[in-house]
Design an enzyme around this catalytic site. Structure first.
Site, PDB file in Angstrom:
ATOM      1  N   ARG A 131      -4.945  -0.155 -13.395  1.00 28.01           N
ATOM      2  CA  ARG A 131      -5.544   0.602 -12.948  1.00 28.01           C
ATOM      3  C   ARG A 131      -4.564   1.884 -13.638  1.00 28.01           C
ATOM      4  NH1 ARG A 131      -3.855  -1.408  -6.737  1.00 28.01           N
ATOM      5  NH2 ARG A 131      -4.028  -3.835  -7.866  1.00 28.01           N
TER       6      ARG A 131
ATOM      7  N   GLU B  83       6.872 -11.253   1.145  1.00 28.19           N
ATOM      8  CA  GLU B  83       5.506 -10.518   1.897  1.00 28.19           C
ATOM      9  C   GLU B  83       5.321 -11.808   4.034  1.00 28.19           C
ATOM     10  OE1 GLU B  83       4.476  -9.048  -2.109  1.00 28.19           O
ATOM     11  OE2 GLU B  83       2.684  -7.247  -0.357  1.00 28.19           O
TER      12      GLU B  83
ATOM     13  N   ARG C  28      -2.789 -11.854   5.703  1.00 27.42           N
ATOM     14  CA  ARG C  28      -2.523 -10.296   5.467  1.00 27.42           C
ATOM     15  C   ARG C  28      -3.715  -9.592   5.623  1.00 27.42           C
ATOM     16  NH1 ARG C  28      -2.287  -9.428  -0.392  1.00 27.42           N
ATOM     17  NH2 ARG C  28      -1.719  -6.814  -0.765  1.00 27.42           N
TER      18      ARG C  28
ATOM     19  N   ASN D 238      -2.896 -15.492   2.967  1.00 27.73           N
ATOM     20  CA  ASN D 238      -3.340 -14.031   2.248  1.00 27.73           C
ATOM     21  C   ASN D 238      -4.668 -14.999   1.842  1.00 27.73           C
ATOM     22  OD1 ASN D 238      -3.838 -12.268   0.462  1.00 27.73           O
ATOM     23  ND2 ASN D 238      -1.477 -12.186   0.005  1.00 27.73           N
TER      24      ASN D 238
ATOM     25  N   HIS E 223       1.098  -2.115   0.210  1.00 25.24           N
ATOM     26  CA  HIS E 223       2.780  -2.509  -0.019  1.00 25.24           C
ATOM     27  C   HIS E 223       3.573  -2.996   1.066  1.00 25.24           C
ATOM     28  CE1 HIS E 223       1.557  -1.875  -5.272  1.00 25.24           C
ATOM     29  NE2 HIS E 223       0.890  -3.427  -4.175  1.00 25.24           N
TER      30      HIS E 223
END
Ligand code: AMP
Length: 405
Positions: free
Chosen positions: A241, A385, A91, A7, A180
């Site tokens: 965010r 993940e 990823r 990743n 996601h």
């Protein structure tokens, strides 16, 4: 078969190596501060203590070479030689409309990922650096790419189109993609196993709430709606965010505060959310500590966060005409009993009832936290993940082997 999962970020790289016969993690680790002085490599083998090394790592190719040195090291290594690694899974954040599932990397795939740089300027170039670095170090090993957006490619047009001139979709592919996806896919499948019902029969709302956060409506095993949009800014209030806001605020603020495009982008992505409202932190632990100490801004931040999350759960129950399972995952979802409690205690209209004691249990295993009487099963499912990436990579490598045979 050993699979390496990578990743890559712009100045960091995380890795895990799996033995796919048992799906055991043989080692994990990360390289931080790539391209800066004092780069850090942390290697955590399964059989001995973790090690940390500080050195100069100027680029991703050197970072992966150092990782491979550690993986094959006589003391802290977990494979005899690099040739034991049969495939590498990467990823990739944005797969646009092109990638509806994971694929093996070839020159066309790389060109397409490059074409998508526009849609994910911060993320996809870093993913590409990881792919190139792995290819440079392991030229004959198949590389696979697993996209955060792919799981949401099943969304219907009514969920993914924005109500703006269609020319913008045609010219620039402006639409909702969602993110996601690997996590929403993993936890929804795991949830069906835990409640022991066929995934095809279930309406599941998956709440991936960590530093970033998104909810997905998973009907019959496929994503039918998700809260993130063209970028990971839309939807829930997050650590830094803003999530949803009136789009007119953007030009208004730019005008009033004399902000550039970059500045307004940075404000909404890095200086908003829990951090902005609380004035304390983007970390839910510090927000709840502040709330318990009676700090009004922390309390408001928590209330806004929980309220928005709960509203989307209601919206997705409406989108699917019902909900059988609600799943909490990621940093906040897996660890914050107080967030789960506030959300679930106010969903009585859906027949949600959680067991307050079960909700407080800390565990790395998936678990049910609702009462037997609850009309909706509520679960905490730790996300994984990397395992999903390893599984997809393993499957693609095996298919490629079978085609060659
Ligand atoms: P993630 O992005 O999934 O790694 O989640 C990171 C976020 O999880 C952190 O910023 C925290 O807000 C949150 N988190 C981690 N541990 C806890 C905890 N014990 N209680 C509440 N929030 C937590």
């Amino acid at each position: 078969m050993k699979i390496l999962v990578i990743n890559a970020g712009s100045s960091s790289l995380k890795y895990q190596i799996y033995d796919m016969t048992t799906e055991a993690v043989l080692a994990a680790g990360r390289v931080e501060r790539i391209g800066m002085d004092s780069s850090i490599l942390v290697h955590e083998p399964h059989h001995t203590d973790e090690i940390t090394e500080v050195s100069e790592i100027l680029d991703h190719t050197t970072a992966i070479r150092k990782v491979l040195d550690k993986l094959t090291d006589p003391q802290v290594g977990v494979v005899g030689s690099i040739s034991e690694i049969e495939a590498v899974g990467h990823r990739v954040v944005h797969g646009g409309e092109t990638f509806k599932s994971s694929v093996l990397v070839d020159s066309e795939v790389k060109s397409e990922i490059r074409r998508l740089f526009d849609l994910a300027p911060l993320h996809n170039p870093a993913c590409m650096m990881g792919i190139k670095a792995a290819e440079a170090n392991m030229p004959n090993v198949p590389q696979a790419v697993v996209f955060d957006t792919a799981f949401h490619q099943t969304m219907p047009a009514k969920a993914y189109m924005y109500a703006i001139p269609k020319v913008l979709y045609k010219k620039h592919k402006i639409r909702r993609y969602g993110f996601h996806g690997t996590s929403h896919d993993y936890v929804s499948k795991r949830a069906a196993e835990v409640v022991d019902r066929p995934l095809e029969d279930l309406k599941i709302i998956t709440c991936h709430i960590g530093n970033g956060g998104s909810l997905t409506a998973v009907k019959g095993g496929v994503s039918v709606d998700t809260t993130m949009g063209m970028t990971p800014l839309e939807g829930l209030m997050m650590g830094t965010r803003s999530g949803d806001l009136d789009p007119a605020i953007v030009p208004f603020t730019m005008m009033k505060e004399d902000l550039t495009v970059n500045e307004v982008n940075s404000m909404l992505n890095k200086h908003s959310g829990l951090l902005a409202v609380s004035g304390i932190s983007s970390d839910m632990r510090e927000i709840t500590d502040g709330m318990e100490a009676g700090e009004p801004n922390a309390t408001l931040a928590f209330e806004m966060y929980e309220y928005r999350l709960r509203k989307y759960i209601g919206a997705y129950a409406a989108a699917m005409d019902g909900v059988d399972v609600i799943v909490f995952t990621a940093g906040v979802g897996e660890n914050s009993a107080i967030v789960r409690k506030h959300v679930c205690d106010n969903l009585t209209f859906l027949g949600v009832e959680i067991d307050q004691e079960l909700n407080k249990v800390r565990s790395k295993e998936p678990r049910v936290i609702s009462t037997p009487n609850s009309r909706v099963a509520v679960l905490v499912v730790p996300t994984n993940e990397e395992l999903m990436i390893a599984r997809d990579t393993y499957r693609l490598a095996q298919e490629a082997n079978a085609n060659q045979a």
